[in-house]
Design a protein around this motif. Sequence first.
Motif, PDB file in Angstrom:
ATOM      1  N   GLU A  66       0.821  -1.215   0.000  1.00  0.00           N
ATOM      2  CA  GLU A  66       0.000   0.000   0.000  1.00  0.00           C
ATOM      3  C   GLU A  66       0.855   1.266   0.000  1.00  0.00           C
ATOM      4  O   GLU A  66       0.501   2.266  -0.634  1.00  0.00           O
ATOM      5  N   ALA A  67       1.980   1.226   0.688  1.00  0.00           N
ATOM      6  CA  ALA A  67       2.844   2.408   0.743  1.00  0.00           C
ATOM      7  C   ALA A  67       3.446   2.750  -0.615  1.00  0.00           C
ATOM      8  O   ALA A  67       3.888   3.883  -0.821  1.00  0.00           O
TER       9      ALA A  67
ATOM     10  N   ALA B 139      -5.897  -3.728 -10.734  1.00  0.00           N
ATOM     11  CA  ALA B 139      -5.917  -5.082 -11.287  1.00  0.00           C
ATOM     12  C   ALA B 139      -4.823  -5.915 -10.626  1.00  0.00           C
ATOM     13  O   ALA B 139      -3.878  -5.380 -10.043  1.00  0.00           O
ATOM     14  N   ILE B 140      -4.956  -7.234 -10.723  1.00  0.00           N
ATOM     15  CA  ILE B 140      -3.897  -8.151 -10.286  1.00  0.00           C
ATOM     16  C   ILE B 140      -3.591  -9.109 -11.426  1.00  0.00           C
ATOM     17  O   ILE B 140      -4.489  -9.731 -11.998  1.00  0.00           O
ATOM     18  N   ILE B 141      -2.309  -9.209 -11.751  1.00  0.00           N
ATOM     19  CA  ILE B 141      -1.816 -10.203 -12.704  1.00  0.00           C
ATOM     20  C   ILE B 141      -0.807 -11.061 -11.957  1.00  0.00           C
ATOM     21  O   ILE B 141       0.182 -10.548 -11.435  1.00  0.00           O
TER      22      ILE B 141
ATOM     23  N   GLU C 207      -7.662  -7.753  -1.351  1.00  0.00           N
ATOM     24  CA  GLU C 207      -8.336  -6.734  -0.541  1.00  0.00           C
ATOM     25  C   GLU C 207      -7.788  -5.342  -0.864  1.00  0.00           C
ATOM     26  O   GLU C 207      -8.548  -4.378  -1.017  1.00  0.00           O
ATOM     27  N   ILE C 208      -6.448  -5.251  -0.977  1.00  0.00           N
ATOM     28  CA  ILE C 208      -5.822  -3.969  -1.331  1.00  0.00           C
ATOM     29  C   ILE C 208      -6.265  -3.541  -2.728  1.00  0.00           C
ATOM     30  O   ILE C 208      -6.631  -2.372  -2.958  1.00  0.00           O
ATOM     31  N   ALA C 209      -6.224  -4.463  -3.671  1.00  0.00           N
ATOM     32  CA  ALA C 209      -6.575  -4.142  -5.056  1.00  0.00           C
ATOM     33  C   ALA C 209      -8.024  -3.677  -5.168  1.00  0.00           C
ATOM     34  O   ALA C 209      -8.325  -2.701  -5.881  1.00  0.00           O
ATOM     35  N   ASP C 210      -8.930  -4.338  -4.482  1.00  0.00           N
ATOM     36  CA  ASP C 210     -10.335  -3.949  -4.535  1.00  0.00           C
ATOM     37  C   ASP C 210     -10.541  -2.563  -3.933  1.00  0.00           C
ATOM     38  O   ASP C 210     -11.293  -1.737  -4.466  1.00  0.00           O
TER      39      ASP C 210
END
Length: 386
Positions: free
Chosen positions: A115-116, A150-152, A142-145
């Motif tokens: 997150e930082a 996006a997450i790859i 959770e962070i991405a939402d």
Amino acid sequence: MSQPVPFYRHDLGRPELDEIADVFAGPILTTGDKVAQFERMFADYLGRRHALGVTSCTGAIHMSLLALDIGPGDEVITTPMTFIATATAIQEAGATPVFVDVEPDTGNLDAARVEAAITPRTRAILPVHLYGLMCDMRALREIADRRGLAIIEDCAHCVEGVRDGVRPGQLSDAACFSFYATKNLTCGEGGAVATDRDDLVDKLRLLRLHGMTKTAADRHREGYVHWDATLLGWKYNMDNIQAAILIPQLKRLDAKLGEREKLARRYADKLSEISTVRMPTTRADAVHARHLFPIWVGEGQRDRLIAELNKRQIQTVVNYRAIHLLTHFADALGHRAGDFPIAERMGDETVSLPFYPTMPLEFVDIVSDAVANILQAARTSGATLS
């Protein structure tokens, strides 16, 4: 002199040859029915809606970024403890890799640090399931939402893995796999991308073959009709010969994981007796894909240990040096020593030992005893091995 111990040997034979012969008996060597068969089997194995065969994990990551409209001006958070292709694929898409340091006991991207690193330009998180242990995908999701990212997943080391009930591709927009020569599932070169998103797979299918609306197999099956190129695509399509090599292996993948587990337990038992050797840990609720068996040796011992093992005909490799200090990334991104100290320490200490499912248990003993003897000799002489 010790018995020669190779770093890796593939486990290919008659079943693969029979599948290749089936391809040779037909008219299509490039992307066709055999690729489609593998894609169905691979998607079923992963529990995903879609899988596409491609030429490499690098290509899979590159075109996944493009399919998500990530490019110039965008940032993608990833790890410096990985193969260079994770980060170069981001650059190939025109985006900028932003490194985050890793967990000290696994080498995986540290979700608590992500997150930082997020800025207004951040578009995606690209975790790497290092050595075969999945990252904390629930925390990353959770962070991405929450931040609209996006997450790859870079699953080059991890087809079989499970963590916290999550499998590769389950909590990401796309999961990218490698079938390189030393992987648990191999066709020499090759890869795949898996996704549950119907909209994404349609775009990925175009991106993997020049943006063309018809393949050679389509034209052979249907007769010639004019095709279109609807976007700028790439030459990333898997061929039937590669798929033929993969299909029999996929059927025995879980059995081979059991053989790797036996080797890993033997290594762990033997090497735990050496005070100067540390090993990456796993997690309680996880199935480790056991792609590699690395150890970490401190006090400047790694390079000399590799040299001494080589003298005993024991082959090793390094997975990996911290990539942000390699010339290309240091120059392009302005990184220097001290930026990611945990990854840097691992990069200076890690060595991957011989590890493949048909490896005799006695080879584990040969390698472990050699490591113990070399490190003991260094302690006795009072010298480091650097």
